[in-house]
Design a protein around this motif. Structure first.
Motif, PDB file in Angstrom:
ATOM      1  N   LEU A 206       0.813  -1.370  -0.173  1.00 57.67           N
ATOM      2  CA  LEU A 206       0.025  -0.199   0.027  1.00 57.67           C
ATOM      3  C   LEU A 206       0.964   1.379  -0.008  1.00 57.67           C
ATOM      4  N   LEU A 207       1.894   1.384   0.759  1.00 56.38           N
ATOM      5  CA  LEU A 207       2.997   2.529   0.712  1.00 56.38           C
ATOM      6  C   LEU A 207       3.273   2.426  -0.840  1.00 56.38           C
ATOM      7  N   ALA A 208       3.612   1.666  -1.597  1.00 59.12           N
ATOM      8  CA  ALA A 208       4.118   1.571  -2.979  1.00 59.12           C
ATOM      9  C   ALA A 208       2.952   2.151  -3.759  1.00 59.12           C
ATOM     10  N   ALA A 209       1.699   1.569  -3.474  1.00 59.31           N
ATOM     11  CA  ALA A 209       0.626   1.928  -4.274  1.00 59.31           C
ATOM     12  C   ALA A 209       0.378   3.533  -4.301  1.00 59.31           C
ATOM     13  N   ARG A 210       0.479   3.737  -2.838  1.00 55.05           N
ATOM     14  CA  ARG A 210       0.194   5.348  -2.613  1.00 55.05           C
ATOM     15  C   ARG A 210       1.273   6.211  -3.494  1.00 55.05           C
ATOM     16  N   LYS A 211       2.482   5.889  -3.162  1.00 60.17           N
ATOM     17  CA  LYS A 211       3.600   6.688  -3.862  1.00 60.17           C
ATOM     18  C   LYS A 211       3.407   6.600  -5.318  1.00 60.17           C
ATOM     19  N   GLU A 215      -3.132   3.847  -5.487  1.00 61.57           N
ATOM     20  CA  GLU A 215      -3.950   3.241  -4.555  1.00 61.57           C
ATOM     21  C   GLU A 215      -5.336   2.673  -4.629  1.00 61.57           C
ATOM     22  N   ASP A 216      -6.286   3.575  -5.127  1.00 57.04           N
ATOM     23  CA  ASP A 216      -7.480   3.342  -5.298  1.00 57.04           C
ATOM     24  C   ASP A 216      -7.635   1.887  -6.321  1.00 57.04           C
ATOM     25  N   GLU A 217      -6.912   1.907  -7.182  1.00 56.14           N
ATOM     26  CA  GLU A 217      -6.945   0.810  -8.113  1.00 56.14           C
ATOM     27  C   GLU A 217      -6.489  -0.472  -7.640  1.00 56.14           C
ATOM     28  N   VAL A 218      -5.379  -0.206  -6.865  1.00 58.97           N
ATOM     29  CA  VAL A 218      -4.978  -1.750  -6.090  1.00 58.97           C
ATOM     30  C   VAL A 218      -5.857  -2.090  -5.209  1.00 58.97           C
ATOM     31  N   ALA A 281       7.732   1.121  13.171  1.00 59.81           N
ATOM     32  CA  ALA A 281       8.043   1.703  14.393  1.00 59.81           C
ATOM     33  C   ALA A 281       8.646   2.729  14.635  1.00 59.81           C
ATOM     34  N   ALA A 282      10.111   2.639  14.039  1.00 59.61           N
ATOM     35  CA  ALA A 282      11.114   3.339  14.294  1.00 59.61           C
ATOM     36  C   ALA A 282      10.746   4.987  13.792  1.00 59.61           C
ATOM     37  N   LEU A 283       9.735   4.959  12.933  1.00 62.41           N
ATOM     38  CA  LEU A 283       9.397   6.378  12.518  1.00 62.41           C
ATOM     39  C   LEU A 283       8.728   7.204  13.369  1.00 62.41           C
ATOM     40  N   ASP A 284       8.081   6.499  14.494  1.00 61.20           N
ATOM     41  CA  ASP A 284       7.557   7.383  15.579  1.00 61.20           C
ATOM     42  C   ASP A 284       6.569   8.184  15.082  1.00 61.20           C
ATOM     43  N   VAL A 285       5.607   7.513  14.260  1.00 63.54           N
ATOM     44  CA  VAL A 285       4.565   8.459  13.491  1.00 63.54           C
ATOM     45  C   VAL A 285       3.097   7.793  14.234  1.00 63.54           C
ATOM     46  N   ASP A 286       2.430   8.998  14.887  1.00 63.01           N
ATOM     47  CA  ASP A 286       1.374   8.690  15.411  1.00 63.01           C
ATOM     48  C   ASP A 286       0.035   8.298  14.418  1.00 63.01           C
ATOM     49  N   PRO A 287      -0.420   7.121  14.626  1.00 67.48           N
ATOM     50  CA  PRO A 287      -1.557   6.669  13.680  1.00 67.48           C
ATOM     51  C   PRO A 287      -2.713   7.582  13.490  1.00 67.48           C
ATOM     52  N   GLU A 288      -3.132   8.581  14.499  1.00 71.15           N
ATOM     53  CA  GLU A 288      -4.245   9.527  14.702  1.00 71.15           C
ATOM     54  C   GLU A 288      -5.615   8.940  14.000  1.00 71.15           C
ATOM     55  N   GLU A 289      -6.128   9.477  12.794  1.00 73.08           N
ATOM     56  CA  GLU A 289      -7.193   8.951  12.402  1.00 73.08           C
ATOM     57  C   GLU A 289      -7.082   7.656  11.593  1.00 73.08           C
ATOM     58  N   ASP A 290      -8.395   6.978  11.690  1.00 79.53           N
ATOM     59  CA  ASP A 290      -8.568   5.624  10.957  1.00 79.53           C
ATOM     60  C   ASP A 290      -8.121   5.807   9.468  1.00 79.53           C
ATOM     61  N   SER A 291      -8.075   7.005   8.764  1.00 79.46           N
ATOM     62  CA  SER A 291      -7.941   6.807   7.294  1.00 79.46           C
ATOM     63  C   SER A 291      -6.837   6.020   6.816  1.00 79.46           C
ATOM     64  N   LEU A 292      -6.738   5.186   5.916  1.00 82.16           N
ATOM     65  CA  LEU A 292      -5.727   4.521   5.387  1.00 82.16           C
ATOM     66  C   LEU A 292      -4.876   5.497   4.575  1.00 82.16           C
ATOM     67  N   VAL A 293      -5.189   6.214   3.639  1.00 78.67           N
ATOM     68  CA  VAL A 293      -4.572   7.276   3.007  1.00 78.67           C
ATOM     69  C   VAL A 293      -4.011   8.258   3.908  1.00 78.67           C
ATOM     70  N   ASP A 294      -4.480   8.727   4.961  1.00 73.35           N
ATOM     71  CA  ASP A 294      -3.918   9.568   5.952  1.00 73.35           C
ATOM     72  C   ASP A 294      -2.494   8.838   6.528  1.00 73.35           C
ATOM     73  N   ILE A 299       3.294   8.266   7.081  1.00 72.75           N
ATOM     74  CA  ILE A 299       4.646   7.116   7.191  1.00 72.75           C
ATOM     75  C   ILE A 299       5.586   7.628   5.844  1.00 72.75           C
ATOM     76  N   LEU A 300       4.758   7.869   4.653  1.00 74.63           N
ATOM     77  CA  LEU A 300       5.600   8.215   3.662  1.00 74.63           C
ATOM     78  C   LEU A 300       6.421   9.654   4.041  1.00 74.63           C
ATOM     79  N   GLY A 301       5.844  10.637   4.566  1.00 79.39           N
ATOM     80  CA  GLY A 301       6.298  11.931   4.905  1.00 79.39           C
ATOM     81  C   GLY A 301       7.525  11.718   5.833  1.00 79.39           C
TER      82      GLY A 301
END
Length: 303
Positions: A206-211, A215-218, A281-294, A299-301
């Protein structure tokens, strides 16, 4: 009335009065929360984070919030224990057993609830039994939330049946897997090849698809191939597991790799799953909202 009284007397007899938690993170706190007022009379905890200046204050606050006594050291924490729940990270399970036995009295039941390879459990069992304790291989088979103390547990070892009766008296959900230490662990470890592996596959796909902007098609294609799974929801959940618990899951997957290798099979997928879990995990990113795209964008950021 006599039957009811007999049942109560039996439960009182087998229920532990002095319980110790070695490791006081999410699992230990969830079990305690589930017990509520029906908890054993004495609860002591020890967590290595109390030995670390950066985490000591927060961990002591956890003890206070759950009304448990500070064990000072692992050995001190088990001095009066009739039952010990070892709930540390997978890579610390054997070390925790070794640290506790100098203070452990004969007859104490040691519940090794850690996600370890069968051989690691067998080594820990030798440490505990040599000190006169009763070792039980425990596999926790689901996330502790929202089930809390009712989370399904598989038990294995010579004392598994006795331990299961005690856990049932505490309103827990044990199931005996067999009389050999390592049997419950084998089930958990081999299952994790799929469960944690799917999380890593979800992240890579999904990271590859988003980049790539597809992602919608995948996701539409995945939903068409597997209509029983909502891949957008499942993907968001899998990412959340890695973002919040990836470090612990990576430690488990290294034990999974060890399990697979000990069976004489290639362990490369399990090893790479551990890498993905660690990296997210090492990115230490808060999941926040349930949105997959978010979550994907966050994570990509950070990558």
């Amino acid at each position: 009335m006599e039957a009811w009284r007999s049942k109560v007397e039996k439960l009182v007899k087998i229920s532990p009065t002095h319980v110790t938690f070695i490791g006081f993170g999410e699992a230990a706190q969830a079990i305690l929360s589930g017990w509520g007022r029906d908890r054993p009379a004495s609860i002591v905890a020890f967590d290595v984070k109390t030995d670390q200046p950066a985490s000591r204050v927060a961990k002591l606050a956890d003890y206070h919030a759950h009304d448990v006594a500070d064990g000072q050291t692992a050995a001190d924490a088990v001095t009066s224990a009739t039952m010990v729940f070892s709930v540390v990270t997978a890579d610390q399970a054997l070390a925790a057993a070794k640290a506790a036995v100098p203070g452990m009295r004969s007859g104490t039941i040691w519940l090794d609830c850690n996600s370890c390879a069968p051989e690691t459990k067998r080594q820990a069992a030798q440490v505990i039994t040599a000190a006169g304790g009763h070792y039980v291989d425990v596999a926790v088979m689901a996330p502790v939330h929202p089930k809390l103390h009712r989370v399904p547990m598989l038990l294995a070892g010579p004392d598994a049946d006795h331990a299961a009766e005690i856990l049932k008296a505490l309103d827990m959900c044990p199931k005996v897997a067999g009389p050999e230490v390592g049997h419950a662990s084998s089930i958990k470890m081999i299952r994790s090849v799929m469960i944690k592996g799917m999380e890593a596959l979800s992240a890579e796909c999904l990271l590859a698809a988003r980049k790539a902007g597809v992602e919608d098609e995948v996701i539409a294609s995945l939903n068409a191939s597997n209509p029983e799974i909502d891949w957008r929801t499942k993907g968001a959940y899998n990412l959340e597991r890695m973002m919040v618990h990836g470090e612990r899951r990576a430690a488990e997957m290294r034990e999974v790799a060890k399990t697979v290798a000990e069976l004489g099979l290639p362990d490369r997928l399990s090893r790479e799953t551990a890498v993905w879990q660690d990296e997210i995990a090492a990115l230490d990113v808060d999941p926040e909202e349930d949105s997959l795209v978010d979550r994907l964008d966050r994570i990509l950021g950070a990558m």
